[in-house]
Design a protein around this motif. Structure first.
Motif, PDB file in Angstrom:
ATOM      1  N   GLY A 379      10.945  -3.607  10.012  1.00 23.80           N
ATOM      2  CA  GLY A 379      10.644  -5.931  10.184  1.00 23.80           C
ATOM      3  C   GLY A 379      10.497  -6.456  11.627  1.00 23.80           C
ATOM      4  N   GLU A 380      11.516  -5.154  12.203  1.00 27.10           N
ATOM      5  CA  GLU A 380      11.004  -5.982  13.859  1.00 27.10           C
ATOM      6  C   GLU A 380       9.734  -5.722  14.784  1.00 27.10           C
ATOM      7  OE1 GLU A 380      14.062  -7.677  16.359  1.00 27.10           O
ATOM      8  OE2 GLU A 380      15.089  -7.524  14.239  1.00 27.10           O
ATOM      9  N   ALA A 381       9.619  -4.577  14.230  1.00 24.12           N
ATOM     10  CA  ALA A 381       8.446  -4.350  14.968  1.00 24.12           C
ATOM     11  C   ALA A 381       6.921  -4.631  14.152  1.00 24.12           C
ATOM     12  CB  ALA A 381       8.476  -2.565  14.916  1.00 24.12           C
ATOM     13  N   ILE A 382       7.143  -4.635  13.010  1.00 21.98           N
ATOM     14  CA  ILE A 382       6.139  -5.272  12.032  1.00 21.98           C
ATOM     15  C   ILE A 382       6.099  -6.607  11.409  1.00 21.98           C
ATOM     16  CG2 ILE A 382       5.680  -2.639  10.658  1.00 21.98           C
ATOM     17  CD1 ILE A 382       7.286  -4.534   8.433  1.00 21.98           C
ATOM     18  N   VAL A 407       3.227  -4.691  -4.076  1.00 20.22           N
ATOM     19  CA  VAL A 407       3.637  -4.193  -2.891  1.00 20.22           C
ATOM     20  C   VAL A 407       4.182  -4.888  -1.592  1.00 20.22           C
ATOM     21  CG1 VAL A 407       2.424  -2.745  -0.715  1.00 20.22           C
ATOM     22  CG2 VAL A 407       1.913  -2.322  -2.792  1.00 20.22           C
ATOM     23  N   ILE A 408       3.513  -6.610  -1.617  1.00 23.68           N
ATOM     24  CA  ILE A 408       4.129  -7.064  -0.828  1.00 23.68           C
ATOM     25  C   ILE A 408       5.260  -7.813  -0.933  1.00 23.68           C
ATOM     26  CG2 ILE A 408       3.768  -9.175  -0.041  1.00 23.68           C
ATOM     27  CD1 ILE A 408       0.595  -8.839  -0.270  1.00 23.68           C
ATOM     28  N   ASP A 409       5.283  -8.480  -2.538  1.00 26.48           N
ATOM     29  CA  ASP A 409       6.669  -7.686  -3.102  1.00 26.48           C
ATOM     30  C   ASP A 409       7.431  -7.529  -3.060  1.00 26.48           C
ATOM     31  OD1 ASP A 409       8.184 -10.399  -4.814  1.00 26.48           O
ATOM     32  OD2 ASP A 409       8.541  -9.028  -5.601  1.00 26.48           O
ATOM     33  N   LYS A 410       7.610  -5.991  -2.574  1.00 24.56           N
ATOM     34  CA  LYS A 410       8.544  -5.190  -2.399  1.00 24.56           C
ATOM     35  C   LYS A 410       9.398  -5.378  -0.800  1.00 24.56           C
ATOM     36  CE  LYS A 410       7.630  -2.029  -5.740  1.00 24.56           C
ATOM     37  NZ  LYS A 410       6.834  -0.497  -5.846  1.00 24.56           N
ATOM     38  N   ILE A 411       8.156  -6.138  -0.050  1.00 23.66           N
ATOM     39  CA  ILE A 411       8.270  -6.403   1.812  1.00 23.66           C
ATOM     40  C   ILE A 411       9.296  -7.412   1.375  1.00 23.66           C
ATOM     41  CG2 ILE A 411       7.656  -5.468   3.589  1.00 23.66           C
ATOM     42  CD1 ILE A 411       8.212  -3.218   2.782  1.00 23.66           C
ATOM     43  N   THR A 412       7.886  -8.525   1.563  1.00 23.64           N
ATOM     44  CA  THR A 412       8.721  -9.976   1.443  1.00 23.64           C
ATOM     45  C   THR A 412       8.581 -10.625   0.517  1.00 23.64           C
ATOM     46  OG1 THR A 412       6.563 -10.536   2.680  1.00 23.64           O
ATOM     47  CG2 THR A 412       7.651 -10.031   4.410  1.00 23.64           C
ATOM     48  N   PRO A 413       9.496 -11.031  -0.628  1.00 27.74           N
ATOM     49  CA  PRO A 413       9.671 -11.379  -1.816  1.00 27.74           C
ATOM     50  C   PRO A 413       8.711 -12.746  -1.759  1.00 27.74           C
ATOM     51  CG  PRO A 413      11.841 -10.528  -1.302  1.00 27.74           C
ATOM     52  CD  PRO A 413      11.111 -10.697  -0.445  1.00 27.74           C
ATOM     53  N   ILE A 414       7.395 -12.684  -3.050  1.00 25.11           N
ATOM     54  CA  ILE A 414       6.463 -13.307  -2.946  1.00 25.11           C
ATOM     55  C   ILE A 414       6.904 -14.729  -3.286  1.00 25.11           C
ATOM     56  CG2 ILE A 414       4.550 -14.144  -4.161  1.00 25.11           C
ATOM     57  CD1 ILE A 414       4.304 -11.972  -3.087  1.00 25.11           C
ATOM     58  N   LYS A 415       8.036 -14.767  -3.099  1.00 27.64           N
ATOM     59  CA  LYS A 415       8.832 -16.056  -4.125  1.00 27.64           C
ATOM     60  C   LYS A 415       9.687 -16.674  -3.181  1.00 27.64           C
ATOM     61  CE  LYS A 415      13.071 -14.617  -5.593  1.00 27.64           C
ATOM     62  NZ  LYS A 415      14.255 -15.687  -5.007  1.00 27.64           N
ATOM     63  N   LYS A 463       7.703   4.342   2.173  1.00 27.20           N
ATOM     64  CA  LYS A 463       6.428   3.977   1.705  1.00 27.20           C
ATOM     65  C   LYS A 463       6.420   3.411   1.396  1.00 27.20           C
ATOM     66  CE  LYS A 463       3.544   5.841  -1.395  1.00 27.20           C
ATOM     67  NZ  LYS A 463       3.249   4.985  -1.472  1.00 27.20           N
ATOM     68  N   GLU A 464       7.098   2.274   0.548  1.00 24.45           N
ATOM     69  CA  GLU A 464       6.591   0.796   0.452  1.00 24.45           C
ATOM     70  C   GLU A 464       6.156  -0.078   2.060  1.00 24.45           C
ATOM     71  OE1 GLU A 464      10.476  -0.067  -2.991  1.00 24.45           O
ATOM     72  OE2 GLU A 464      11.069  -0.643  -0.734  1.00 24.45           O
ATOM     73  N   THR A 465       7.133   0.409   2.778  1.00 19.36           N
ATOM     74  CA  THR A 465       6.336  -0.223   4.143  1.00 19.36           C
ATOM     75  C   THR A 465       5.215   0.504   4.311  1.00 19.36           C
ATOM     76  OG1 THR A 465       8.469  -0.485   4.903  1.00 19.36           O
ATOM     77  CG2 THR A 465       6.417  -1.013   6.924  1.00 19.36           C
ATOM     78  N   SER A 466       4.914   1.485   4.396  1.00 14.23           N
ATOM     79  CA  SER A 466       3.214   2.308   4.587  1.00 14.23           C
ATOM     80  C   SER A 466       2.060   1.602   3.881  1.00 14.23           C
ATOM     81  CB  SER A 466       3.629   3.775   3.885  1.00 14.23           C
ATOM     82  OG  SER A 466       2.531   4.472   4.230  1.00 14.23           O
ATOM     83  N   LEU A 469       1.727  -1.956   4.596  1.00 17.84           N
ATOM     84  CA  LEU A 469       0.347  -1.890   6.362  1.00 17.84           C
ATOM     85  C   LEU A 469      -0.346  -1.679   5.559  1.00 17.84           C
ATOM     86  CD1 LEU A 469       2.911  -0.058   8.801  1.00 17.84           C
ATOM     87  CD2 LEU A 469       2.224  -2.148   8.929  1.00 17.84           C
ATOM     88  N   LYS A 470      -0.806  -1.149   4.701  1.00 18.92           N
ATOM     89  CA  LYS A 470      -1.985  -1.090   4.504  1.00 18.92           C
ATOM     90  C   LYS A 470      -3.157  -1.860   3.182  1.00 18.92           C
ATOM     91  CE  LYS A 470      -1.592   3.943   2.943  1.00 18.92           C
ATOM     92  NZ  LYS A 470      -0.865   5.499   1.600  1.00 18.92           N
ATOM     93  N   VAL A 471      -2.082  -2.769   2.824  1.00 15.06           N
ATOM     94  CA  VAL A 471      -2.700  -4.392   1.970  1.00 15.06           C
ATOM     95  C   VAL A 471      -3.297  -4.802   3.282  1.00 15.06           C
ATOM     96  CG1 VAL A 471      -2.426  -6.247   0.748  1.00 15.06           C
ATOM     97  CG2 VAL A 471      -1.402  -3.942  -0.275  1.00 15.06           C
ATOM     98  N   TRP A 472      -1.786  -4.893   4.616  1.00 14.99           N
ATOM     99  CA  TRP A 472      -2.880  -5.393   5.841  1.00 14.99           C
ATOM    100  C   TRP A 472      -3.249  -5.289   6.388  1.00 14.99           C
ATOM    101  CZ3 TRP A 472      -1.867  -3.964  10.782  1.00 14.99           C
ATOM    102  CH2 TRP A 472      -1.666  -4.616  12.126  1.00 14.99           C
ATOM    103  N   ILE A 473      -4.225  -4.288   6.607  1.00 14.42           N
ATOM    104  CA  ILE A 473      -5.655  -3.428   6.882  1.00 14.42           C
ATOM    105  C   ILE A 473      -6.045  -3.905   6.151  1.00 14.42           C
ATOM    106  CG2 ILE A 473      -6.839  -1.784   7.865  1.00 14.42           C
ATOM    107  CD1 ILE A 473      -3.918  -0.015   9.165  1.00 14.42           C
TER     108      ILE A 473
END
Length: 630
Positions: A379-382, A407-415, A463-466, A469-473
């Motif tokens: 999380g520090e790097a992204i 996908v986003i919710d698993k890394i940063t909960p939408i709510k 895997k969730e982070t990968s 990042l795909k969604v981010w791109i």
């Protein structure tokens, strides 16, 4: 042809005048054309007066030196002008993620005029600086190195003695609790070693503290760290002053001496965390890099320079996680260039580089796993992707599919994104990441204990982070404006020297009373720490804030000033067709890394680049004074 050049010059002059008249971020989207135009060209009396000075400056420069920038040979100055104009205009236009100034025909037209006008203005300014530098007549001035060391130590102690034995920051205490594996009874939690702060830096600080503590207790332990920091910094910064005097003369050396003896430097030397020593080793590395560049190729380069650049590079990587990238890329480029200049020097540099690489890989890939040091959170790097993708979630949620949102919710909960999103500070946002080595509060520690947050990345998290990042791109292609606006708004104080929301102490600390309530971050010996001077001695300890707020000084200490100085140095050395432009690589990388930081305008992240400005400016002047390899 001359008439065409004059016509182009007049057109740019008008654009410059209009550019100064544009106001930010005021925008009226309704009303007739005249109302909207009046609103965009509405400036304060102060801005109007500034405009007068700018017009006079350009007219004086062109008449005094009979100098026009409308020619091909000035392309480096034009590149400087265009880049700084884009940074200046667009950061103002996207303030607080308001992109209205970049939408609508009228606003786009005004923005283009502003870009053209400021490009012309900043190009003229760069050409004037280049003209002044080329006319300098300076004599070598060899200072007494040990006298400078002594003066720095004395002046620093006179400024910071009320804070002795030393001021431990939040990050510093975090390093101590990890070093001592501190147990917090109220949370039933024991700290463990992590890479959130480089474990090598934590070991060194803990070792120095332990030596002093064994001699005279906790406070002597803290003072031992401060004493080492001051001695090392004085030795390195005195080398810089000597370097400046040798290449730029007496006045430049005195100015460098004033800078390094100022409270902007002094108060960091009494601060206990990884930063002070990182600043010292970074300055040492860049100084040695410059000395190798400026060496006369008819002489052999001293082996000590290769030893110094290797050791300082290793210590840079050991005291900040991103230091390795600066050293790695800088040395690679220098080795490649030197291979065309001197095979012997290239071999020496390559040998030093291999030692650096072996030490780094051996430490991070072998030693740390053997010591069970957990790597820092991804999380520090992204933080940049998190900031940009969260902006899309808030402002354009309908563009995201259900799968994207999952996908986003698993890394940063939408709510939790709207509550934690702040374009200027991403710390709250990155704490949503499922792996946490930051541990900013008892709540986060409890989440670690309950398993809601992980100590280290698992295959699932990776895997969730990968996927994240795909969604981010993918979203970058759909929302380029949002991405650019978020990045520039989140780094506006690193990019634009007139955006300076709260200069205050410029990152310097005058106390750490906040630590009294942070019981979850207190080592077992916390209650034994006390200042050696009474409270009355610290009544006016924040006096440097007055100096930092003075005209010129405030601008010099503003974070973006370093970036603009490095940009000018780069393109000026290109204009001179000088090999010395390589010095801009390590310094430029130090600036670019600050753009990946979580805090907009955080002084700590840009300090390394600011501390080495005397070195890069000395190279610029030395290149002009005595000629150089091309």
């Amino acid at each position: 042809m001359e008439k065409i050049k004059k016509l182009i010059n007049y057109i740019f002059f008008v654009c410059q005048f209009l550019a100064i008249s544009v106001s930010y971020p005021t925008t009226v989207l309704t009303g007739n054309l005249l109302m909207r135009l009046t609103n965009r060209l509405s400036v304060t009396v102060y801005q109007s007066f500034f405009g007068v000075l700018v017009v006079v400056f350009v007219v004086f420069f062109q008449c005094k030196y009979h100098r026009s920038v409308i020619k091909w040979s000035d392309w480096p100055y034009w590149f400087f002008g265009m880049i700084t104009a884009c940074l200046y205009v667009i950061t103002l236009s996207v303030s607080n993620l308001n992109v209205n100034n970049l939408t609508g025909k009228l606003n786009v037209f005004i923005t283009i005029i502003a870009l053209l006008g400021f490009s012309y203005l900043f190009t003229n300014f760069a050409a004037l600086l280049g003209q002044l530098i080329s006319h300098l007549k300076l004599k070598k001035w060899l200072v007494n190195y040990w006298l400078v060391v002594f003066i720095l130590i004395v002046v620093w102690f006179l400024q910071v003695f009320p804070l002795l034995p030393g001021l431990v920051t939040w990050d510093g205490y975090r390093q101590f609790v990890e070093y001592f594996h501190t147990y917090i009874p109220s949370l039933n939690f024991a700290y463990y070693p992590t890479g959130h702060h480089p474990w090598s830096a934590t070991l060194i600080l803990g070792f120095l503290f332990s030596i002093g503590r064994a001699i005279g207790g906790v406070n002597v332990g803290l003072f031992t760290i401060v004493l080492v920091q001051i001695l090392l910094a004085a030795l390195i910064f005195a080398k810089v002053v000597f370097f400046v005097g040798k290449n730029c003369g007496k006045i430049a050396a005195i100015l460098a001496m004033i800078f390094y003896s100022s409270p902007f430097v002094a108060f960091w030397e009494v601060t206990i965390e990884k930063t002070p020593l990182f600043l010292t080793f970074t300055t040492w590395f860049v100084l040695t890099y410059a000395e190798i560049l400026l060496i006369n190729r008819q002489k052999n380069v001293s082996k000590w320079l290769y030893i110094e650049i290797t050791f300082s590079g290793i210590m840079m990587a050991m005291f900040r996680n991103d230091g390795v990238y600066v050293v790695f890329l800088s040395l690679i480029v220098l080795i490649i260039v030197e291979s065309f200049q001197s095979k012997k020097d290239a071999r020496q540099l390559l040998f030093g580089f291999l030692i650096f690489l072996t030490a780094y890989l051996g430490w991070y890939k072998v030693a740390l796993p053997l010591m069970n040091v957990l790597p820092g959170s991804t999380g520090e790097a992204i933080s940049v992707p998190m900031r940009q993708l969260s902006a899309v979630v808030i402002h354009n949620p309908k563009s995201l599919s259900k799968n994207d949102l999952a996908v986003i919710d698993k890394i940063t909960p939408i709510k939790d994104i709207p509550v934690n999103f702040n374009v200027n500070n991403v710390d709250n946002l990155k704490s949503l990441y499922p792996v946490d080595t930051f541990l900013r509060s008892p709540a986060e520690i409890k989440m670690i204990q309950s398993g809601k947050l992980k100590k280290t990345s698992t295959p699932v998290t990776k895997k969730e982070t990968s996927d994240y990042l795909k969604v981010w791109i993918e979203q970058a292609f759909q929302h380029p404006t949002t991405y650019i606006a978020t990045f520039l708004a989140g780094n506006s104080q690193f990019l634009n020297p007139i955006i300076d929301d709260n200069p205050g102490s410029r990152g310097i600390m005058y106390g750490n009373g906040y630590m009294k309530s942070a019981t979850f971050l207190q080592p077992g010996w916390f209650n034994e720490v006390h200042y050696w001077m009474n409270d009355s001695m610290r009544r006016y300890i924040s006096w440097p804030n007055i100096i930092f707020s003075l005209p010129i000084i405030r601008t010099i200490l503003q974070p973006a000033f370093a970036l603009w100085t490095i940009l000018f140095s780069t393109f000026y050395l290109m204009y001179r067709k000088s090999f010395a432009v390589l010095i801009c690589i390590p310094v430029g990388l130090l600036c670019l890394i600050s753009l990946l930081s979580p805090l907009n305008g955080g002084e700590k992240y840009i300090l390394p680049a600011m501390y080495v400005l005397p070195v890069i400016l000395s190279v610029v002047i030395a290149t002009t004074q005595r000629g150089f390899r091309k």
